[in-house]
Design a protein around this motif. Structure first.
Motif, PDB file in Angstrom:
ATOM      1  N   THR A 195       0.865  -1.196   0.000  1.00 11.99           N
ATOM      2  CA  THR A 195       0.000   0.000   0.000  1.00 11.99           C
ATOM      3  C   THR A 195       0.892   1.232   0.000  1.00 11.99           C
ATOM      4  O   THR A 195       2.121   1.123   0.115  1.00 11.99           O
ATOM      5  N   LEU A 196       0.255   2.404  -0.083  1.00 12.11           N
ATOM      6  CA  LEU A 196       1.039   3.647  -0.090  1.00 12.11           C
ATOM      7  C   LEU A 196       1.833   3.822   1.206  1.00 12.11           C
ATOM      8  O   LEU A 196       2.801   4.581   1.247  1.00 12.11           O
ATOM      9  N   ASP A 197       1.464   3.087   2.253  1.00 14.48           N
ATOM     10  CA  ASP A 197       2.272   3.169   3.490  1.00 14.48           C
ATOM     11  C   ASP A 197       3.671   2.590   3.270  1.00 14.48           C
ATOM     12  O   ASP A 197       4.573   2.803   4.073  1.00 14.48           O
ATOM     13  N   ASP A 198       3.852   1.843   2.183  1.00 19.02           N
ATOM     14  CA  ASP A 198       5.122   1.131   1.958  1.00 19.02           C
ATOM     15  C   ASP A 198       6.056   1.887   1.006  1.00 19.02           C
ATOM     16  O   ASP A 198       7.083   1.342   0.597  1.00 19.02           O
ATOM     17  N   VAL A 199       5.715   3.128   0.647  1.00 21.18           N
ATOM     18  CA  VAL A 199       6.516   3.850  -0.366  1.00 21.18           C
ATOM     19  C   VAL A 199       7.986   3.932   0.033  1.00 21.18           C
ATOM     20  O   VAL A 199       8.876   3.597  -0.753  1.00 21.18           O
ATOM     21  N   ALA A 200       8.261   4.319   1.259  1.00 19.92           N
ATOM     22  CA  ALA A 200       9.672   4.459   1.683  1.00 19.92           C
ATOM     23  C   ALA A 200      10.380   3.109   1.599  1.00 19.92           C
ATOM     24  O   ALA A 200      11.535   3.023   1.153  1.00 19.92           O
ATOM     25  N   HIS A 201       9.657   2.069   1.973  1.00 20.92           N
ATOM     26  CA  HIS A 201      10.257   0.722   1.915  1.00 20.92           C
ATOM     27  C   HIS A 201      10.520   0.331   0.453  1.00 20.92           C
ATOM     28  O   HIS A 201      11.611  -0.129   0.110  1.00 20.92           O
TER      29      HIS A 201
END
Ligand SMILES: O=C(O)CCC(=O)N[C@@H](C(=O)O)c1ccccc1
Length: 368
Positions: A195-201
């Motif tokens: 999801t967009l929560d994973d962008v940094a990852h």
């Protein structure tokens, strides 16, 4: 063209090794085949739907039902204008693109066999061989993964695609990049697992010079993919999201995808896939041919599609033995990382009908 009968064959084929994606593990392929008998001859088409609705909302039993309950009658009611008439005739049913694609492919095979024209010629193929990549499932551990990848490198595959999911991404990618070396073609497929929560990852994947990251977010989130594409270096490629040519154009114009995985079954048929290729080509968007663990029937058609000029990246058009110990057709055998484009009429392959009978999971459904 007059269609006299539509036969649905449901067969089971064991996989040579389990295939794990972010949505589950497969140890066999349960596949629905369409055999049409027409006034110009027979044709075979393969439905790419899985036995469960985990990749898309379609699944084998639903395909059987929608063909038996709605689609077949529209094709059996009277003469039709060949394969080009199938999509318009079936438009009254919403969705069910994989079911429609299988019917269209079988009718196109019958039509082109009668005309003595190959799928490749009909599509506008410009190559007589296609570069092949290979899709590698999620492994139990890194050593097992590296053993499998080494096998494919030794076999000559031109590109490695790794399935990833949260918890199995950076480490396997780093290990395979190390095994491949700096220049090896490497990409990843998330099958909507992030999801967009994973962008940094996901930005940490930029360190590995990947060709692309495939379908990180859910099918409907075109906008989220545009946000990700602006936040990372790795090109974003869409698969599940791209269900029609117009959706492909929208996604490209929104900056949600800069490479497109084209799968004829996902988009409603090979004729729509050729239209999608044309739309991407005119926009300078590279495409490659996706795979759905097809038997030689679908594999032959995919190789013909992958021979079009815009298919500039190796596809998931692997050799038959990547998945099956024995194929329904003459096996596709890798030669220097490539497969030959069939030149015979229609798909150019012969279906071993004795195997269709031997591997049948139930009696064929014959619709007239
Ligand atoms: O080589 C192949 O045919 C399989 C390539 C592949 O990884 N397909 C994936 C995909 O998401 O594209 C898939 C696997 C299983 C079921 C659906 C899709």
């Amino acid at each position: 063209m007059r269609i006299h009968a539509i036969e649905l064959h449901r067969i089971g084929m064991p996989l040579v090794r389990p295939f794990e994606t972010s949505f589950g593990v497969q140890t066999s392929r349960e596949v629905l085949l369409v055999h049409v008998r027409t006034d110009v001859g027979d044709g075979w088409g393969e439905c790419v739907a899985g036995v469960d609705p985990f990749y898309s909302s379609e699944y084998v039993s639903a395909v059987e039902d929608v063909i038996r309950s709605y689609l077949a009658q529209a094709l059996l009611a009277g003469p039709i204008g060949g394969a080009a008439a199938v999509a318009p005739l079936l438009r009254f049913v919403v969705g069910h693109r994989m079911a429609k694609a299988a019917l269209e492919a079988a009718i196109l095979d019958a039509q082109l066999r009668a005309d003595g024209v190959s799928f490749g010629s009909h599509f506008g193929a410009t190559r007589d061989r296609v570069d092949c990549g290979v899709s590698v499932g999620i492994s139990p551990n890194i050593p097992t993964l590296l053993d499998e990848v080494q096998t494919y490198i030794d076999q000559g595959y031109k590109r490695i695609k790794l399935k990833i999911k949260p918890g199995w991404d950076l480490e396997p990618v780093a290990a395979v990049r190390d095994l491949l070396g700096a220049g090896g073609l490497l990409q990843v497929d998330a099958n909507t697992a992030y999801t967009l929560d994973d962008v940094a990852h996901l930005r940490e994947l930029d360190a590995f010079e990947l060709l692309l990251i495939e379908q990180p977010f859910v099918e409907e989130d075109i906008g989220a993919h545009a946000v990700l594409a602006r936040a990372i270096e790795t090109p974003v490629c869409l698969d599940e999201s791209i269900v029609t040519t117009s959706v492909a154009v929208d996604a490209i114009e929104q900056g949600a995808t800069s490479i497109v995985n084209i799968k004829a079954g996902r988009v409603g048929g090979y004729l729509e896939a050729v239209r999608m290729h044309g739309a991407c080509l005119t926009r300078g968007i590279p495409v490659w041919c996706g795979g759905m663990l097809e038997t030689g029937i679908g594999r032959a058609a995919n190789v013909a599609l992958a021979a079009l000029p815009g298919f500039t990246l190796p596809g998931d058009t692997s050799a038959s033995d990547r998945y099956f110990a024995e194929d329904l057709t003459e096996p596709f055998v890798l030669e220097e990382g490539t497969l030959p484009v069939p030149t015979g009429p229609g798909t150019g392959v012969t279906v071993r009908e004795a195997l269709v009978r031997d591997w049948a999971l139930r009696d064929p459904l014959v619709l007239r």
